[in-house]
Design an enzyme around this catalytic site. Structure first.
Site, PDB file in Angstrom:
ATOM      1  N   CYS A 168      46.882   4.036 -12.734  1.00 26.88           N
ATOM      2  CA  CYS A 168      45.644   3.440 -12.709  1.00 26.88           C
ATOM      3  C   CYS A 168      45.711   2.541 -11.727  1.00 26.88           C
ATOM      4  O   CYS A 168      45.893   1.406 -12.049  1.00 26.88           O
ATOM      5  CB  CYS A 168      45.063   3.213 -13.977  1.00 26.88           C
ATOM      6  SG  CYS A 168      43.381   2.396 -13.970  1.00 26.88           S
ATOM      7  N   CYS A 171      43.147  -0.546 -12.671  1.00 25.86           N
ATOM      8  CA  CYS A 171      43.911  -1.131 -13.939  1.00 25.86           C
ATOM      9  C   CYS A 171      45.124  -2.216 -13.266  1.00 25.86           C
ATOM     10  O   CYS A 171      45.040  -3.380 -13.777  1.00 25.86           O
ATOM     11  CB  CYS A 171      44.425  -0.529 -15.037  1.00 25.86           C
ATOM     12  SG  CYS A 171      43.343   1.072 -15.335  1.00 25.86           S
ATOM     13  N   ASP A 172      45.981  -1.709 -12.619  1.00 29.43           N
ATOM     14  CA  ASP A 172      47.000  -2.230 -12.312  1.00 29.43           C
ATOM     15  C   ASP A 172      47.416  -2.875 -11.043  1.00 29.43           C
ATOM     16  O   ASP A 172      48.130  -3.579 -10.719  1.00 29.43           O
ATOM     17  CB  ASP A 172      48.407  -1.496 -12.436  1.00 29.43           C
ATOM     18  CG  ASP A 172      48.314  -1.023 -14.143  1.00 29.43           C
ATOM     19  OD1 ASP A 172      47.881  -1.881 -14.789  1.00 29.43           O
ATOM     20  OD2 ASP A 172      48.982   0.045 -14.442  1.00 29.43           O
TER      21      ASP A 172
END
Ligand SMILES: Cc1cc2nc3c(=O)[nH]c(=O)nc-3n(C[C@H](O)[C@H](O)[C@H](O)COP(=O)(O)OP(=O)(O)OC[C@H]3O[C@@H](n4cnc5c(N)ncnc54)[C@H](O)[C@@H]3O)c2cc1C
Length: 348
Positions: A168, A171-172
């Site tokens: 992701c 997300c990261d």
């Protein structure tokens, strides 16, 4: 007596639905999934996808800071001692999920640690069969079983998950280990191109690794990738091994050729798998309408209704587009409100 509402799942969507329905006096019952080897291997243990990650920096309300005292006031010692240590800056995925679950329990949600393996939506009340063989009846059901990111299944990929291997970018991507460093994205569809494009905000260069000689992504997305000076497409290549060390996490990738060339090695600090997601809908066995990609179909715009009246869907199981904790929690809230209004309209 049938339940008023049963919630299936245990990610942000399920706990948000539970908090709202508990506060609406619906006495929700959550079937949060079973603790089993099968679920461990599939990445679908109770508490959902966030329980598989380290820091969560984009969930509103959890800015960086030392949460030790807050966690101590919210979760009992037994729960806290089993959580992986982290840098105490901000919340970790497992902590956030335990907090959501605890908040639902505080308002009277009952939780059963079993999964649902079969459903009968053909008659009312609905009937659910759990992994332990027990059956449950309910007037309304909220399905919040999420989805799981697909991985290739390489041992080295597993070894470096959360230490440079991610599924992701949103997300990261902003984490310090990926800043101004070369990164690799594996895949060739629209989401791979989107992930690569997004990561160019942070990376020095993004290698987009694709098994074929042209992208599967739409024309416009492919052109965008090919025109981006920070994306280098490595054609006819597949991920053979993630390279790294205990100390540094991911340090590189070894890429096999699909056309008989020698292996290629690239130094990277991150590998992002973008080879699709699998929604957790197999147990529904065609009993609810699904989309082409096998996600649950929301049948009415801006509502969480499914093809069966009284069954609602929330979170990633019905959303292959946003796939974020906050959007999942948002639709969990919507599903609880939809269920509450539907039950009231039916006099249940
Ligand atoms: C590695 C990783 C890192 C991420 N980082 C972030 C981040 O930093 N920020 C962010 O916003 N998002 C992040 N995401 C995305 C986020 O985790 C998801 O969007 C979110 O968890 C979706 O929530 P959900 O409630 O729909 O379901 P999920 O979190 O997918 O949880 C659903 C759970 O329901 C349970 N379940 C499944 N089937 C059944 C069944 N038949 N019966 C009972 N229970 C069942 C399982 O335990 C399953 O895991 C990340 C995802 C991953 C994989």
């Amino acid at each position: 007596m049938p339940e008023k509402v049963i919630i299936i799942g245990s990610g942000p969507a399920a706990w948000a639905a539970a908090i709202y329905s508990a506060r609406a006096a619906l006495k929700p019952l959550v079937l949060e999934g079973a603790i089993s080897e099968e679920n461990r291997l599939a990445g679908t243990l109770p508490l959902g996808q966030l329980a598989l990650t380290t820091e969560v920096e984009n969930y509103p309300g959890f800015p960086c800071g030392d949460l030790t005292a807050y966690l101590a006031s919210s979760l009992d010692e037994k729960k806290r001692q089993f959580m992986a240590p982290h840098n105490k800056e901000g919340v970790s995925g497992p902590e956030l999920m335990e907090l959501m679950r605890q908040q639902a329990v505080n308002f009277g949600t009952r939780v059963i640690t079993e999964g649902v393996v079969d459903v009968d939506f053909s008659a009312k009340p609905f009937r659910l069969t759990a992994t332990d063989g027990n059956t449950y009846e309910s007037h309304a059901v909220i399905v919040a079983t999420g989805a799981r990111a697909n991985y290739l299944g390489l041992p080295s990929e597993e070894q470096y998950k959360n230490r440079g291997v991610s599924a992701c970018a949103v997300c990261d991507g902003a984490l310090p280990r990926f800043r101004n460093k070369p990164l690799a994205v594996i895949g060739g569809g629209d989401s791979a191109v989107e992930e690569a494009d997004y990561l160019t905000k942070f990376a020095s260069v993004v290698y987009l690794v694709h098994r074929r000689h042209e992208l599967r992504a739409s024309k416009i997305m492919s052109q965008r990738a090919e025109a981006n000076p920070k994306i280098e497409i490595l054609w006819n290549r597949g991920l053979a091994e993630v390279l790294g060390s205990d100390k540094d996490g991911v340090t590189g990738v070894r890429l096999a050729s699909t056309v008989g060339e020698p292996d290629l090695q690239k130094d990277v600090t991150g590998v992002f798998l973008a080879i699709g997601h699998t929604p957790n809908t197999a147990f529904l066995k065609g009993k609810l309408a699904l989309t082409e990609k096998k996600y649950l179909k929301w049948t009415t715009p801006s509502r969480t209704y499914t093809s069966i009246e009284g069954v609602f869907a929330a979170g990633d199981v019905a959303d292959d587009y946003y796939r974020q904790a906050v959007t999942a929690a948002g639709s969990g809230c919507m599903a609880a409100l939809d269920a509450e209004r539907w039950l009231a309209a039916k006099g249940l």
